[in-house]
Design a protein around this motif. Structure first.
Motif, PDB file in Angstrom:
ATOM      1  N   SER A 254     -14.615  -5.644  -4.016  1.00 56.94           N
ATOM      2  CA  SER A 254     -14.691  -5.497  -5.453  1.00 56.94           C
ATOM      3  C   SER A 254     -15.917  -4.623  -5.744  1.00 56.94           C
TER       4      SER A 254
ATOM      5  N   THR B  13      -8.052 -12.369  -5.727  1.00 55.61           N
ATOM      6  CA  THR B  13      -8.643 -13.038  -4.572  1.00 55.61           C
ATOM      7  C   THR B  13      -8.690 -14.539  -4.785  1.00 55.61           C
ATOM      8  N   ARG B  14      -9.120 -14.965  -5.957  1.00 60.79           N
ATOM      9  CA  ARG B  14      -9.231 -16.395  -6.238  1.00 60.79           C
ATOM     10  C   ARG B  14      -7.860 -17.073  -6.255  1.00 60.79           C
TER      11      ARG B  14
ATOM     12  N   TYR C  50      -4.368  -2.950  -2.836  1.00 60.33           N
ATOM     13  CA  TYR C  50      -5.010  -4.197  -2.405  1.00 60.33           C
ATOM     14  C   TYR C  50      -3.997  -5.346  -2.412  1.00 60.33           C
TER      15      TYR C  50
ATOM     16  N   THR D 297     -10.952  -9.436  -8.063  1.00 63.64           N
ATOM     17  CA  THR D 297     -11.620 -10.729  -7.990  1.00 63.64           C
ATOM     18  C   THR D 297     -10.673 -11.848  -8.421  1.00 63.64           C
TER      19      THR D 297
ATOM     20  N   ASN E 295     -11.628  -8.617   0.386  1.00 60.41           N
ATOM     21  CA  ASN E 295     -11.280  -7.600  -0.594  1.00 60.41           C
ATOM     22  C   ASN E 295     -12.560  -7.054  -1.227  1.00 60.41           C
TER      23      ASN E 295
ATOM     24  N   CYS F 128      -2.664  -7.249   0.984  1.00 53.43           N
ATOM     25  CA  CYS F 128      -2.807  -8.703   1.124  1.00 53.43           C
ATOM     26  C   CYS F 128      -1.458  -9.365   1.356  1.00 53.43           C
TER      27      CYS F 128
ATOM     28  N   THR G  38     -13.829 -19.711   0.748  1.00 53.86           N
ATOM     29  CA  THR G  38     -12.634 -18.969   0.338  1.00 53.86           C
ATOM     30  C   THR G  38     -12.589 -18.923  -1.180  1.00 53.86           C
TER      31      THR G  38
ATOM     32  N   ILE H 253      -9.456 -16.031   1.868  1.00 49.85           N
ATOM     33  CA  ILE H 253      -9.489 -14.753   1.154  1.00 49.85           C
ATOM     34  C   ILE H 253     -10.719 -14.749   0.256  1.00 49.85           C
ATOM     35  N   ASN H 254     -11.621 -13.823   0.517  1.00 50.24           N
ATOM     36  CA  ASN H 254     -12.848 -13.688  -0.256  1.00 50.24           C
ATOM     37  C   ASN H 254     -13.009 -12.256  -0.744  1.00 50.24           C
ATOM     38  N   ALA H 255     -13.864 -12.090  -1.735  1.00 48.98           N
ATOM     39  CA  ALA H 255     -14.186 -10.761  -2.255  1.00 48.98           C
ATOM     40  C   ALA H 255     -15.660 -10.472  -2.011  1.00 48.98           C
TER      41      ALA H 255
END
Length: 256
Positions: free
Chosen positions: A146, A171-172, A123, A168, A144, A127, A242, A185-187
């Motif tokens: 999770s 992603t943040r 992952y 997670t 992404n 990214c 995001t 970018i989100n999960a």
């Protein structure tokens, strides 16, 4: 697959999906194809029959690249091949994972590497490679996958839940790092989606009943239930979202 919303900005978009030939991934591939996207996906098993099926069903043929996502050089090469065929990748969906059950006391270093290579390392590097191309164009959306398993504190697969917690967090952090470049970018955290693999390997009548009892909505999740939220997060309909985690689980967990 019916009653999916339509997102005009996905028509013609260059999409790369990991594990896009089976399970939830197959639904994602079909969903993007039906939006008119140019879809490439990587998977370990031969998916040529699925490609033919999708071409006939949607009138849009995906590019299948056979490979192992834990081979980072091979993963990067697959993403480059997708960009060559369809234009720079503007949507990445990190979907491939393996929730192999394990007793924590039995884990050795080989299993640790195998599990975390699939469920987190791939992952991160997908990214990283996608962002490099997206920065050049000043635009891109990443989703992404999770899982709610780490939020539930599930036992029986500690490396899998740890990897999803890491996804997670990553992603943040990446959302904040690359937001100034126009990259979102989100999960997405699915609940227990009853793919063929889940039904064959892990589902029992008692387990299914217990999980359904935890859900607010008393219907088991199917792969198609994950497709529409992914399309939403990949489109400009969610343009000001995001760094978020969207749980799609029938109401088992509460985020926020």
């Amino acid at each position: 697959m019916t009653d999916m919303p339509t997102y005009p900005d996905l028509d013609g978009a260059s999409v790369f999906i990991t594990g896009g030939g089976s399970g939830i991934g197959a639904g994602l591939t079909e969903g993007f194809l039906r939006q008119g996207a140019r879809v490439a996906f990587i998977g370990r098993s031969d998916a040529s029959a699925f490609v033919s099926e999708m071409s006939e069903a949607t009138g849009n043929t995906p590019l299948f690249i056979q490979g192992d996502i834990t081979d980072i050089a091979g993963l990067r090469a697959a993403m480059d091949r997708a960009a060559e065929a369809h234009g720079p990748v503007t949507r990445l969906v990190n979907n491939a994972a393996n929730d192999q059950r394990h007793d924590s006391l039995d884990v050795d270093e080989d299993f640790y590497r195998w599990s975390t290579d699939i469920n987190f390392k791939s992952y991160f590097f997908a990214c990283q490679h996608a962002v490099a191309g997206m920065r050049a164009g000043g635009y891109g959306h990443i989703v992404n996958f999770s899982s709610i398993s780490y939020m539930m504190g599930n036992a029986g697969y500690a490396l899998y839940t740890a990897s999803n917690a890491a996804i997670t967090g990553m992603t943040r952090s990446m959302a904040r790092e690359f937001g100034p470049d126009g990259i979102r970018i989100n999960a997405l955290a699915p609940g227990w989606v009853l793919t063929r693999k889940q039904l064959d390997k892990w589902a029992t009548p008692d387990g299914l009943a217990a999980h359904l009892d935890r859900q607010c909505l008393k219907t088991h999740l199917a792969p198609d239930d994950i497709v529409a939220p992914t399309l939403f997060l990949s489109s400009t309909a969610s343009r000001m979202m995001t760094g978020q985690l969207m749980a799609v689980d029938g109401g088992v967990v509460v985020t926020g």
